[in-house]
Design a protein around this motif. Structure first.
Motif, mmCIF file in Angstrom:
data_model
loop_
_atom_site.group_PDB
_atom_site.id
_atom_site.type_symbol
_atom_site.label_atom_id
_atom_site.label_comp_id
_atom_site.label_asym_id
_atom_site.label_seq_id
_atom_site.Cartn_x
_atom_site.Cartn_y
_atom_site.Cartn_z
ATOM 1 N N HIS A 106 -6.499 97.498 23.910
ATOM 2 C CA HIS A 106 -7.525 97.690 22.921
ATOM 3 C C HIS A 106 -7.658 96.570 21.914
ATOM 4 C CE1 HIS A 106 -4.163 99.443 20.710
ATOM 5 N NE2 HIS A 106 -4.833 99.107 19.641
ATOM 6 N N ARG A 144 -7.511 91.708 16.751
ATOM 7 C CA ARG A 144 -6.144 91.914 17.208
ATOM 8 C C ARG A 144 -6.239 92.617 18.558
ATOM 9 N NH1 ARG A 144 -2.599 96.160 17.065
ATOM 10 N NH2 ARG A 144 -0.479 95.782 16.313
ATOM 11 N N SER A 179 -4.353 94.285 21.707
ATOM 12 C CA SER A 179 -3.075 94.806 22.176
ATOM 13 C C SER A 179 -3.234 95.135 23.656
ATOM 14 C CB SER A 179 -2.707 96.058 21.372
ATOM 15 O OG SER A 179 -1.451 96.552 21.781
ATOM 16 N N MET A 180 -2.572 94.353 24.472
ATOM 17 C CA MET A 180 -2.757 94.484 25.922
ATOM 18 C C MET A 180 -1.417 94.317 26.632
ATOM 19 S SD MET A 180 -6.200 92.119 26.226
ATOM 20 C CE MET A 180 -6.507 92.510 27.956
#
Ligand code: FAD
Lengths: 407, 498
Positions: free
Chosen positions: A359, A302, A304-305
């Motif tokens: 991350h 997963r 997350s950006m």
């Protein structure tokens, strides 16, 4: 010690006081505990514990007043029970919590405490906040076996330090949640989803950014590239790439905003409209990562950006390894399945860092991979030091889910 | 008289004053260090003007590096530090103490980056709240939290207080609109939390920092979320014959599944004060007034307002004023937004900020009236009704020490009432010095010790803002609690904020 997957001792306290006693005892003996809600969200590093502490018996809705849009619930309450109470009052969680069942192939009933502990959120998160944003108050037992409360039952509260937010998403490593208070909201009258078809990832992200720059109040913005599009709605969407925008509200208003978006993006080709029923099923499939719920154990990451960065990172990953992906949160959340079967955590992290940062978290992997692949994103050195001191402030002996969040 | 106390200044620090100032000058340009007593007076209080202390010195750094250098220098000497933005705090959060150095962020007021595709802005902590929205307005965006002090207050102060505003009902408060911060810790270490992605890696330290009242470190930069402006916004004003009717109306609007962007409440006293100042056309015969704002296209707004008006009628609304133009809409808001300033012209006041569950609003309002009456005082109530955040303004005369004491006592009674009704001491203004000694009414020792332990993980020596938020018991001698020495020279952040 040879790490086993499950400790043989199981503690099931009947109430908060008993739970506090159990933790205090464990702290005195230095017994590491694995904290368990419903056992459906098996990610993070496997915990080497000597006993499992279950919240199962701390169950029940303490107070729910639809008029105030606030519910206080014991941590071990099955999510389905709270969900049923919300349905009855025609209300919902605004953060649309993901159910990890489907993706992880786990059994058991998700609990409210488990949802909060992993900060489980879904498609609406990018405009309406995560679970932590709806979390108004907590009661928990810290690693010293003390019962602590923070926050409350009201929507606005700056009384002292906000320990509510860090409790969400701390995976049971700071304290054992015993009771949580959540903000809820009325369900909208209706919803609809527009689907633009055939776009490449970069173009899709641009379209979604344009939609978010309008006043149409889009509450879901996802892109399913080829192959993943065919895996939602039992295949009914077809395999052509689908760029999806959800609208919610009163019927006439949803209609008006849909027309506005269609006028904006009409030049990109035929735009399909999914009615309320299909729209609801579609977003729950996206929320629960249905395209990768394949019974197989290929690793799923997963990322997350920033919305404009994630697809570029995915592109770069694909140059180096087999990976398929789809996007939520206007492109900022990328679910990536590693088709080669290896987690390749070094490569994934390097690629994220090279594309603007953010991350990566390893969500699905075998226990042994989760032990060695470092599921959580490693942090900058001063933050590691600071986090360590904060953990000590909650759990000085390190007995709560030790190692679970090690990065 | 039992005035609010500060920690007693450390004589060994006072004695080293020159040495401390010169070490500050060694890391900052000369003009960025203020030590002249006359100039220091501008920093001796904040929006909680009844209290003041002269700081040891004030520094005005221009970069994160300079802030880090200052902290490194001061931590070694164990000198307390009080972070400061615009000084509009209503709870004394920015009031210094005699042995403390103020680090003022107001020179760090640049907008560093605006990124529309990712809907975020990276700004320095000293930028004012309103200037962010102004910078992106022409492109159709805004920064949502809108404290009435937004013209003056800084984003650093907003983060410290987790500030809200009238439109939070829909868009949330600061913590829901914050994506990252750069922060300098007590020893000069610089950390960055969040790069613009939505979820933090590791523990949610960003959530912990937001609302921490300058207790954990100095925020020097922030990444905030931008939102596309709605197609339109329209307020409607309702006058009711009783607060109960107004309160029931609010509950029914929410129950109907309508979430307006704002629901603001005023009682008779507040209506009179605001009307005299703003000439907004408020109904002077009403006991309670609601301003409800909806957003959307013309058609959507008409639809929503139609539903809302119908609900109001069910509660015997006496006056309905729908705004027909932008000018009329602005006028309706002008009265509300100038409530604090207008009240400040009539009398001195202290503004309470307790929040209560929605079902308790009418009861708490009534009891509030009883409490101030018991002390022989008056109060005006204006508040965010949609989220239960009450703002009784207790009117008094700052030059009359007896009245001042009564006002503080009444305020404390009201806050205890809020807690007892299931609410909290402060919804958006913070604890500061004002509510510090009431913390034990809401939290027990274990709760407070847990917070203090977390605080100590950031700042083991209590360098930051040491007299604030946590009761002073067991923390050393206090200074006996002298109040404002010279009321006539009070600066007026209220007026600056209008
Ligand atoms: C007329 C008026 C109306 C108001 N209306 C509202 C309202 O509608 N909603 C609302 O929420 N508040 C309101 N306030 C209160 C006040 O404006 C807010 O608390 C605001 O956020 C304070 O910002 P500031 O820049 O003035 O901070 P200051 O007053 O300078 O400081 C406030 C606190 O933040 C700390 N701090 C400041 N900057 C930093 C930093 N960079 N890093 C770490 N800590 C820092 C200080 O130590 C202090 O504890 C109002 C105040 C006034 C006077």
């Amino acid at each position: 010690m040879i790490p086993s997957d499950k400790a043989d001792r199981r503690i099931e306290p009947a109430d908060e006081t008993e739970l506090a006693d159990a933790v205090r005892e464990a702290a005195e003996e230095g017994t590491p505990l694995e904290i368990e809600g419903g056992g459906t969200r098996t990610f993070g590093r496997p915990v080497d514990a000597l006993a499992t502490l279950s919240t199962a018996r701390l169950s029940g809705i303490v107070a729910y007043s639809p008029n105030e849009m606030v519910a206080t619930v014991k941590a071990g309450t099955p999510l389905t029970e709270l969900q049923a109470a919300l349905d009855e009052a025609n209300q919902r969680f605004v953060f649309e919590p993901i159910d990890h069942h489907t993706l992880l192939g786990t059994e058991g009933k998700p609990t409210v405490g488990g949802m909060v502990a992993v900060n489980a959120s879904g498609p609406r998160r990018f405009v309406a906040g995560a679970c932590r944003d709806s979390l108004l108050g907590v009661r928990f037992v810290n690693g010293r076996g003390e019962i602590v409360k923070n926050g409350g039952r009201v929507m606005k509260n700056v009384t002292g330090l906000d320990l509510v937010k860090p409790m969400a998403g701390s995976f049971g490593t700071l304290g054992v949640l015993t009771e949580v208070t959540l903000k809820v909201q009325p369900k909208p009258e209706t919803e609809a989803t527009l689907a633009v078809r055939g776009l490449l990832e970069a173009d899709a992200v641009t379209v979604l950014a344009h939609a978010m720059a309008t006043s149409t109040d889009v509450t879901g913005a996802a892109h399913l590239p080829e192959l993943t599009a065919g895996k939602v709605l039992d295949g009914a969407l077809g395999s052509e790439p689908a760029t999806l925008m959800r609208l919610e509200g009163f019927e006439s208003s949803v209609h008006e905003r849909a027309e506005k978006l269609k006028a904006m993006f009409g030049r990109l080709g035929e735009i399909e409209t999914l009615d309320a029923e299909r729209s609801q099923r579609l977003w729950s499939d996206i929320r629960d990562v249905k395209p990768f719920a394949d019974q197989r154990q290929r690793p799923v990451w997963r990322l997350s950006m920033k919305p404009s960065d994630a697809h570029e990172a995915v592109m770069a990953l694909r140059m180096e390894a087999g990976a398929s992906a789809f996007y939520d949160w206007q492109g900022g959340l990328a679910w990536v399945r590693m088709e080669g079967g290896n987690t390749l955590s070094g490569l994934v992290r390097k690629t994220v860092a090279a594309h603007g940062g953010g991350h990566a978290m390893l969500i699905r992997a075998t226990p042994s991979e989760r032990r060695f692949a470092v599921p959580f994103q490693p942090q900058a050195k001063p933050l590691v030091t600071l986090e360590k001191r904060i953990r000590d402030a909650f759990d000085p002996k390190g007995i709560l889910n030790p190692g679970k969040m090690v990065a | 008289m039992t005035s609010i106390q500060f920690l007693k200044p450390d004589p060994s620090i006072l004695a080293r004053r020159d040495d401390i100032v010169s070490s500050l000058r060694s890391v900052l340009p000369d003009e960025a260090v203020v030590s002249d007593p006359v100039q220091l007076r501008a920093f001796e209080t904040d929006g909680f003007t009844a209290y003041r202390r002269l700081p040891l010195a004030v520094v005005l750094p221009s970069s994160t590096e300079e802030v880090a250098a200052v902290m490194e220098a001061l931590a070694r000497k164990k000198v307390p530090v009080v972070p400061r933005g615009a000084g509009t705090s209503l709870c004394g959060g920015a009031i210094p103490q005699e042995d403390a150095v103020i680090v003022s962020l107001t020179r760090m007021s640049r907008i560093l980056e605006v990124d529309y595709p990712n809907r975020l802005a990276r700004v320095e902590a000293g930028v004012t709240n309103l200037s962010i929205s102004e910078a992106v307005s022409a492109d159709g965006f805004f920064y949502a939290p809108d404290p009435s002090s937004q013209l003056a207050c800084t984003i650093g102060g907003n983060i410290a207080m987790n500030s809200g505003g009238a439109h939070c009902l829909k868009y949330g408060v600061t913590t829901n609109n914050l994506l990252g911060v750069t922060m300098v810790l007590y020893d000069g270490t610089v950390i960055r939390l969040g790069e613009g992605e939505l979820d933090p890696a590791g523990l949610d330290l960003l959530g912990l920092v937001c609302g921490s009242e300058g207790q954990l470190g100095l925020v020097t930069e922030a990444i905030v979320r931008l939102i596309a402006k709605p197609a339109g916004a329209q307020p409607v004003l309702f006058g009711f014959a009783s607060s109960e009717k107004a309160g029931d109306c609010v509950a029914d609007i929410i129950a109907a599944g309508i979430i307006p962007v704002a629901i603001e409440f005023m009682d008779k006293e507040a209506i009179a004060i605001c009307e005299a100042f703003a000439k907004a056309g408020y109904p002077l015969d009403a006991e309670a007034l609601l301003i409800v704002e909806v957003e959307g296209s013309d058609k959507e707004m008409a639809d929503q307002l139609g539903r809302i008006v119908e609900i109001a009628r069910r509660h015997d609304v006496q006056t309905i004023k729908e705004s027909q133009s932008a000018t009329e809409a602005a006028l309706i808001w002008k009265g509300r937004k100038s409530a604090f300033g207008a009240t400040g012209r009539v009398a001195d006041y202290i503004c309470m900020d307790g929040t209560v569950p929605l079902s308790q609003l009418a009861y708490v309002l009534k009891e509030t009236g009883e409490i101030v009456k018991r002390y022989g005082l008056r109060a005006a109530n204006v508040f965010h009704a949609g989220d239960g955040n009450m703002h009784p303004l207790i009117l008094y005369d700052v030059n009359d020490p007896v009245k001042r004491q009564k006002a503080e006592d009444a305020g404390n009674d009201i806050l205890r009432l809020c807690v007892d009704a299931g609410g909290c001491l402060t919804g958006e203004h913070g604890v500061g010095i004002e509510k510090r000694d009431l913390m034990t009414h809401q939290y027990n020792d274990t709760d407070l010790d847990q917070m203090k332990a977390v605080r100590a993980a950031f700042d083991p020596e209590w360098i930051f803002n040491p007299s604030k938020v946590f009761p002073l018991e067991g923390r050393g001698e206090t200074d006996g609690g002298k109040a404002s020495a010279d009321p006539d020279t009070r600066p007026s952040p209220m007026e600056a904020a209008e």
